[in-house]
Motif scaffolding. Structure first.
Motif, PDB file in Angstrom:
ATOM      1  N   THR A  60       0.836  -1.201   0.000  1.00 51.09           N
ATOM      2  CA  THR A  60       0.000   0.000   0.000  1.00 51.09           C
ATOM      3  C   THR A  60       0.873   1.253   0.000  1.00 51.09           C
ATOM      4  O   THR A  60       0.651   2.175  -0.792  1.00 51.09           O
ATOM      5  CB  THR A  60      -0.930   0.015   1.222  1.00 51.09           C
ATOM      6  OG1 THR A  60      -1.756  -1.161   1.185  1.00 51.09           O
ATOM      7  CG2 THR A  60      -1.821   1.233   1.224  1.00 51.09           C
ATOM      8  N   LEU A  61       1.866   1.282   0.868  1.00 53.03           N
ATOM      9  CA  LEU A  61       2.748   2.446   0.938  1.00 53.03           C
ATOM     10  C   LEU A  61       3.580   2.605  -0.330  1.00 53.03           C
ATOM     11  O   LEU A  61       3.753   3.717  -0.836  1.00 53.03           O
ATOM     12  CB  LEU A  61       3.643   2.358   2.168  1.00 53.03           C
ATOM     13  CG  LEU A  61       2.930   2.462   3.513  1.00 53.03           C
ATOM     14  CD1 LEU A  61       3.916   2.282   4.654  1.00 53.03           C
ATOM     15  CD2 LEU A  61       2.198   3.781   3.642  1.00 53.03           C
ATOM     16  N   SER A  62       4.101   1.495  -0.855  1.00 57.32           N
ATOM     17  CA  SER A  62       4.910   1.604  -2.071  1.00 57.32           C
ATOM     18  C   SER A  62       4.039   1.987  -3.263  1.00 57.32           C
ATOM     19  O   SER A  62       4.494   2.707  -4.156  1.00 57.32           O
ATOM     20  CB  SER A  62       5.664   0.303  -2.341  1.00 57.32           C
ATOM     21  OG  SER A  62       4.765  -0.742  -2.623  1.00 57.32           O
ATOM     22  N   GLY A  63       2.783   1.549  -3.288  1.00 54.56           N
ATOM     23  CA  GLY A  63       1.873   1.938  -4.362  1.00 54.56           C
ATOM     24  C   GLY A  63       1.551   3.419  -4.319  1.00 54.56           C
ATOM     25  O   GLY A  63       1.496   4.089  -5.354  1.00 54.56           O
ATOM     26  N   ARG A  64       1.343   3.944  -3.133  1.00 53.14           N
ATOM     27  CA  ARG A  64       1.093   5.389  -2.996  1.00 53.14           C
ATOM     28  C   ARG A  64       2.299   6.197  -3.456  1.00 53.14           C
ATOM     29  O   ARG A  64       2.168   7.217  -4.137  1.00 53.14           O
ATOM     30  CB  ARG A  64       0.762   5.741  -1.550  1.00 53.14           C
ATOM     31  CG  ARG A  64      -0.601   5.305  -1.113  1.00 53.14           C
ATOM     32  CD  ARG A  64      -0.869   5.732   0.294  1.00 53.14           C
ATOM     33  NE  ARG A  64      -2.116   5.142   0.776  1.00 53.14           N
ATOM     34  CZ  ARG A  64      -2.483   5.129   2.026  1.00 53.14           C
ATOM     35  NH1 ARG A  64      -1.709   5.678   2.942  1.00 53.14           N
ATOM     36  NH2 ARG A  64      -3.621   4.582   2.375  1.00 53.14           N
ATOM     37  N   GLN A  65       3.475   5.738  -3.064  1.00 52.19           N
ATOM     38  CA  GLN A  65       4.697   6.439  -3.454  1.00 52.19           C
ATOM     39  C   GLN A  65       4.880   6.392  -4.975  1.00 52.19           C
ATOM     40  O   GLN A  65       5.255   7.392  -5.594  1.00 52.19           O
ATOM     41  CB  GLN A  65       5.899   5.804  -2.750  1.00 52.19           C
ATOM     42  CG  GLN A  65       7.175   6.555  -2.932  1.00 52.19           C
ATOM     43  CD  GLN A  65       8.308   5.906  -2.158  1.00 52.19           C
ATOM     44  OE1 GLN A  65       8.277   4.723  -1.826  1.00 52.19           O
ATOM     45  NE2 GLN A  65       9.332   6.691  -1.858  1.00 52.19           N
ATOM     46  N   ALA A  66       4.596   5.252  -5.578  1.00 52.79           N
ATOM     47  CA  ALA A  66       4.720   5.131  -7.036  1.00 52.79           C
ATOM     48  C   ALA A  66       3.697   6.024  -7.740  1.00 52.79           C
ATOM     49  O   ALA A  66       4.008   6.636  -8.767  1.00 52.79           O
ATOM     50  CB  ALA A  66       4.540   3.678  -7.450  1.00 52.79           C
ATOM     51  N   ASN A  67       2.480   6.109  -7.190  1.00 51.90           N
ATOM     52  CA  ASN A  67       1.468   6.978  -7.794  1.00 51.90           C
ATOM     53  C   ASN A  67       1.874   8.445  -7.734  1.00 51.90           C
ATOM     54  O   ASN A  67       1.634   9.203  -8.674  1.00 51.90           O
ATOM     55  CB  ASN A  67       0.109   6.786  -7.114  1.00 51.90           C
ATOM     56  CG  ASN A  67      -0.543   5.489  -7.529  1.00 51.90           C
ATOM     57  OD1 ASN A  67      -0.269   4.952  -8.594  1.00 51.90           O
ATOM     58  ND2 ASN A  67      -1.412   4.985  -6.671  1.00 51.90           N
ATOM     59  N   LYS A  68       2.495   8.849  -6.642  1.00 50.53           N
ATOM     60  CA  LYS A  68       2.978  10.231  -6.533  1.00 50.53           C
ATOM     61  C   LYS A  68       4.051  10.516  -7.585  1.00 50.53           C
ATOM     62  O   LYS A  68       4.061  11.575  -8.205  1.00 50.53           O
ATOM     63  CB  LYS A  68       3.532  10.497  -5.138  1.00 50.53           C
ATOM     64  CG  LYS A  68       2.476  10.621  -4.076  1.00 50.53           C
ATOM     65  CD  LYS A  68       3.096  10.871  -2.720  1.00 50.53           C
ATOM     66  CE  LYS A  68       2.053  10.864  -1.619  1.00 50.53           C
ATOM     67  NZ  LYS A  68       2.647  11.032  -0.289  1.00 50.53           N
TER      68      LYS A  68
END
Length: 76
Positions: A60-68
Motif C-alpha cells: 500500500t505504501l509503495s503503491g502510494r509512493q509510485a502513484n505520486k
C-alpha cells in the motif's frame, strides 16, 4: 471492489491449500490429537496474518509512493 474480492478468494484458496500439508506434518510429528492440531494451526494463522498485514502495508505504501512519482510525469 472486484480486485479485493479476487484477492480474498486467492488468499482463502492458499490458506486451505496450506492446511492440508500442515495437518499431515503435524499428524506425523505428534500423532492425531485434534485439540493440539487446532491450537497449533491457530498459532500458525496468527503469524501468517501478521505477515500478510506487513506485506499489505508495504504494498500500500509503495503503491502510494509510485502513484505520486507517476503524477509528476503525467502531462497536466
Amino acid at each position: 471492489m472486484g480486485k479485493n474480492t479476487d484477492l480474498i478468494k486467492v488468499l482463502l484458496l492458499v490458506l486451505i491449500g496450506m492446511f492440508i500439508p500442515f495437518l499431515g506434518s503435524i499428524t506425523l510429528s505428534y500423532g492425531f490429537i485434534p485439540g493440539k492440531i487446532a491450537v497449533t494451526f491457530l498459532y500458525f494463522l496468527v503469524f501468517f496474518g501478521l505477515e500478510l498485514g506487513v506485506v499489505y502495508v508495504y504494498f500500500t505504501l509503495s503503491g502510494r509512493q509510485a502513484n505520486k512519482k507517476m503524477d509528476r510525469y503525467r502531462p497536466k
